[in-house]
Write an enzyme that holds these catalytic residues in place. Structure first.
Site, PDB file in Angstrom:
ATOM      1  N   GLU A  42       0.601  -1.398  -0.384  1.00 16.55           N
ATOM      2  CA  GLU A  42      -0.100   0.336   0.098  1.00 16.55           C
ATOM      3  C   GLU A  42       1.035   1.606   0.226  1.00 16.55           C
ATOM      4  OE1 GLU A  42      -2.332   2.000   3.326  1.00 16.55           O
ATOM      5  OE2 GLU A  42      -2.736   0.114   3.280  1.00 16.55           O
ATOM      6  N   ARG A  46       0.812  10.077   0.954  1.00 14.02           N
ATOM      7  CA  ARG A  46       1.186  11.122   1.824  1.00 14.02           C
ATOM      8  C   ARG A  46       2.162  12.364   1.320  1.00 14.02           C
ATOM      9  NH1 ARG A  46       1.221   8.169   7.736  1.00 14.02           N
ATOM     10  NH2 ARG A  46      -1.039   7.382   7.850  1.00 14.02           N
ATOM     11  N   THR A  69      -4.399   6.348   2.406  1.00 17.95           N
ATOM     12  CA  THR A  69      -3.893   8.077   2.675  1.00 17.95           C
ATOM     13  C   THR A  69      -5.118   8.225   1.573  1.00 17.95           C
ATOM     14  OG1 THR A  69      -2.327   7.393   4.286  1.00 17.95           O
ATOM     15  CG2 THR A  69      -3.130   9.444   4.573  1.00 17.95           C
ATOM     16  N   LYS A 129     -11.175  -1.474   6.972  1.00 12.87           N
ATOM     17  CA  LYS A 129      -9.518  -0.602   8.351  1.00 12.87           C
ATOM     18  C   LYS A 129     -10.101  -0.319   9.725  1.00 12.87           C
ATOM     19  CE  LYS A 129      -5.622   2.358   7.516  1.00 12.87           C
ATOM     20  NZ  LYS A 129      -5.022   2.829   6.846  1.00 12.87           N
TER      21      LYS A 129
END
Length: 209
Positions: A42, A46, A69, A129
């Site tokens: 993943e 960011r 994210t 998640k």
């Protein structure tokens, strides 16, 4: 594409969560993770280079790469265009979920409460998640949330390391565990890809026991 996350992950129970500051690291990082036995990764959105990192790692061919994210529908679109095979969010956002559905990729929204879990269930999702897992109470909280929702699967992420991973994976509600310890900021800053390979191999071995 398939919207079934277990099929996309192809049985992998370990999800390296990567925050990569420079696209120059993407190729060697993909090589190190694959050499360590990782099947998926993943890439978090960011950093300014996140899209290029995702493109490079997705082109490697040895990993199933997703985007993490992801906060907006627009980011989800960019991530999939860059090669993301799945999308992960820190929280639950209806627009992100709807966009991923339209694009035909699995989406794993973050949840921290039963209310959010019910929203995910209402949206037709069967995998979420738990984030931030350890700060929320770890496995004890996961089991409490899973009990009223027997069909829901979890990908706990946040504060989990090589030693905590096994306990999570032993729970039948856990599909996979996300963690960043295999390729931490220090490893990437030093370019220590051999250590990343070693830590990945150790984590993969632990995930199989």
């Amino acid at each position: 594409m398939t919207t079934d996350l277990p099929s996309v992950l192809a049985g992998a129970r370990l999800l390296p969560v990567l925050t990569v500051p420079s696209a120059a690291s993407a190729g060697p990082l993909a090589e190190a993770l694959a050499a360590g036995g990782a099947r998926c990764a993943e890439v978090t959105f960011r950093t300014p280079d996140a899209e290029q990192v995702l493109k490079t790692m997705a082109a490697h061919g040895g990993l199933t790469v997703g985007a993490g994210t992801v906060l907006t529908a627009e980011q989800a679109e960019r991530a999939v265009a860059a090669g993301a095979r799945f999308v992960v969010s820190p929280g639950f956002d209806e627009e992100v979920v709807a966009t991923c559905r339209e694009l035909g990729v699995p989406v794993v929204p973050g949840i921290a409460t039963a209310t959010e879990l019910m929203r995910a269930l209402k949206a037709g999702l069967d995998t979420v998640k738990l984030f931030p897992a350890e700060s929320l109470g770890g496995l004890r909280t996961l089991r409490a949330l899973a009990a009223p929702f027997p069909g829901m699967r979890f990908v706990p992420t946040g504060g989990i390391d090589a030693y905590r991973m096994a306990a999570y994976l032993a729970d039948p509600a856990v599909l996979a565990v996300g963690g960043s310890w295999m390729a931490a900021a220090d490893h990437l800053r030093r370019g220590d890809y051999e250590e990343i390979r070693r830590l990945t191999a150790d984590a993969v071995e632990r995930s199989r026991t």
